[in-house]
Design an enzyme around this catalytic site. Structure first.
Site, short mmCIF file in Angstrom:
data_model
loop_
_atom_site.label_atom_id
_atom_site.label_comp_id
_atom_site.label_asym_id
_atom_site.label_seq_id
_atom_site.Cartn_x
_atom_site.Cartn_y
_atom_site.Cartn_z
N ARG A 1 38.61 51.75 -7.33
CA ARG A 1 38.22 51.26 -6.02
C ARG A 1 39.38 51.28 -5.03
NH1 ARG A 1 33.63 47.99 -7.61
NH2 ARG A 1 32.56 47.08 -5.84
N ARG B 1 18.71 42.20 -3.25
CA ARG B 1 19.16 42.44 -4.62
C ARG B 1 19.07 41.17 -5.48
NH1 ARG B 1 24.60 45.55 -6.18
NH2 ARG B 1 25.77 43.79 -5.33
N ARG C 1 23.18 37.16 -6.24
CA ARG C 1 24.61 37.04 -6.53
C ARG C 1 25.31 36.31 -5.38
NH1 ARG C 1 26.78 42.86 -8.23
NH2 ARG C 1 28.30 42.33 -6.64
N ARG D 1 32.81 42.61 2.22
CA ARG D 1 32.88 43.63 1.18
C ARG D 1 32.83 45.03 1.76
NH1 ARG D 1 28.10 41.89 -2.32
NH2 ARG D 1 28.50 43.71 -3.61
P1 ADP Z 1 29.34 46.11 -5.80
O1 ADP Z 1 29.57 47.55 -6.10
O2 ADP Z 1 27.90 45.84 -5.51
O3 ADP Z 1 30.28 45.52 -4.82
P2 ADP Z 1 30.49 45.27 -8.31
O4 ADP Z 1 29.70 44.55 -9.30
O5 ADP Z 1 30.93 46.65 -8.62
O6 ADP Z 1 29.57 45.23 -7.04
O7 ADP Z 1 31.79 44.42 -7.91
C1 ADP Z 1 31.74 43.09 -7.50
C2 ADP Z 1 33.13 42.56 -7.24
O8 ADP Z 1 33.94 42.68 -8.43
C3 ADP Z 1 33.94 43.29 -6.18
O9 ADP Z 1 33.63 42.85 -4.88
C4 ADP Z 1 35.37 42.94 -6.60
O10 ADP Z 1 35.74 41.64 -6.22
C5 ADP Z 1 35.29 42.98 -8.11
N1 ADP Z 1 35.61 44.33 -8.64
C6 ADP Z 1 34.79 45.15 -9.37
N2 ADP Z 1 35.40 46.32 -9.65
C7 ADP Z 1 36.64 46.26 -9.10
C8 ADP Z 1 37.74 47.15 -9.02
N3 ADP Z 1 37.71 48.37 -9.58
N4 ADP Z 1 38.85 46.73 -8.35
C9 ADP Z 1 38.91 45.52 -7.79
N5 ADP Z 1 37.91 44.64 -7.81
C10 ADP Z 1 36.78 44.98 -8.45
#
Ligand code: ADP
Ligand code: ZN
Length: 210
Positions: A88, A123, A156, A167
């Site tokens: 990310r 969602r 959520r 986000r």
């Molecule tokens: P979405 O794609 O719907 O935002 P996720 O379930 O993938 O939901 O992620 C939710 C949260 O988890 C993110 O907003 C972040 O805080 C954390 N997160 C998940 N994956 C990562 C990552 N690769 N790096 C940093 N934070 C992460």
């Protein structure tokens, strides 16, 4: 096959990851789900991640890089995997390269911000197994209950409208540069997210196979 799914929060990465997982019989790895699981169990990592996650910020790179290292070392990842929500940030992508992981394709699911805000408000996730639903696009068979395990489906915390805006901002600032990062390697494939999940699925499978 080693795949990465890119896209804004709520673009439908998780749903598409499940489809590819069944199609290719390789695990779908969601860092978000792993972190939520840790949070639920109250592990040290979960506690560290909590405040970042709930405010719509990213969890620090070293934490998620550690999670991925551990997960990819497991046996079921031998024949490939789908990464949903990792990398990310550019440093996370660099860490993956440094681990010697050679990615076959990066599928970027594009959905405009207005649509995202609308989608995330509908969602629902299963509080027991993490399965994802949508009141309009992918309702569970019985309202409020998970098809897979019968658990309760809930909103959520980070899907509240103000948090969604944060986000999206985080996504544009920190994650979107990865498109350029992977375009340079020639591995980026763009899929336009459709109104109908089944339509997006067709495009995703074509991208995987093409
Ligand atoms: P979405 O794609 O719907 O935002 P996720 O379930 O993938 O939901 O992620 C939710 C949260 O988890 C993110 O907003 C972040 O805080 C954390 N997160 C998940 N994956 C990562 C990552 N690769 N790096 C940093 N934070 C992460
Ligand atoms: Zn469930």
């Amino acid at each position: 096959m080693k795949l990465i799914l890119l896209g804004a929060p709520g673009a439908g990465k998780g749903t598409q990851a499940e489809v590819i997982c069944e199609h290719l019989n390789i695990p779908a790895i969601s860092t978000g789900n792993i972190i939520r699981e840790a949070l639920k169990k109250g592990t040290e990592m979960g506690l560290k991640a909590k405040s970042y996650m709930e405010s719509g910020a990213l969890v620090p790179d070293e934490v998620v890089i550690g999670i991925i290292k551990e997960r990819l070392a497991q046996d079921d990842c031998k024949n490939g995997f789908i990464l949903d929500g990792f990398p990310r940030t550019v440093p996370q992508a660099q860490a993956l390269d440094e681990m010697g992981v050679v990615i076959d394709k990066v599928i970027d699911i594009e959905v405009p911000d207005e649509k995202i805000e609308q989608r995330l408000s509908g969602r629902r996730v299963c509080e027991n197994c993490g399965a994802s639903y949508h009141t309009l696009y992918k309702p569970s068979n019985t309202e409020g209950l998970c098809d897979k395990c019968g658990g309760r489906t809930v909103i959520r915390k980070d899907d509240q409208p103000e948090t969604v805006r944060d986000r999206l901002k985080t996504y544009h600032e920190q994650t979107e540069p990865l498109k350029e990062y992977y375009a340079k390697t020639g591995k980026l494939v763009i899929v336009e997210g459709q109104e109908e999940v089944a339509e997006t699925t067709k495009l995703t499978l074509a991208a995987v196979e093409g």
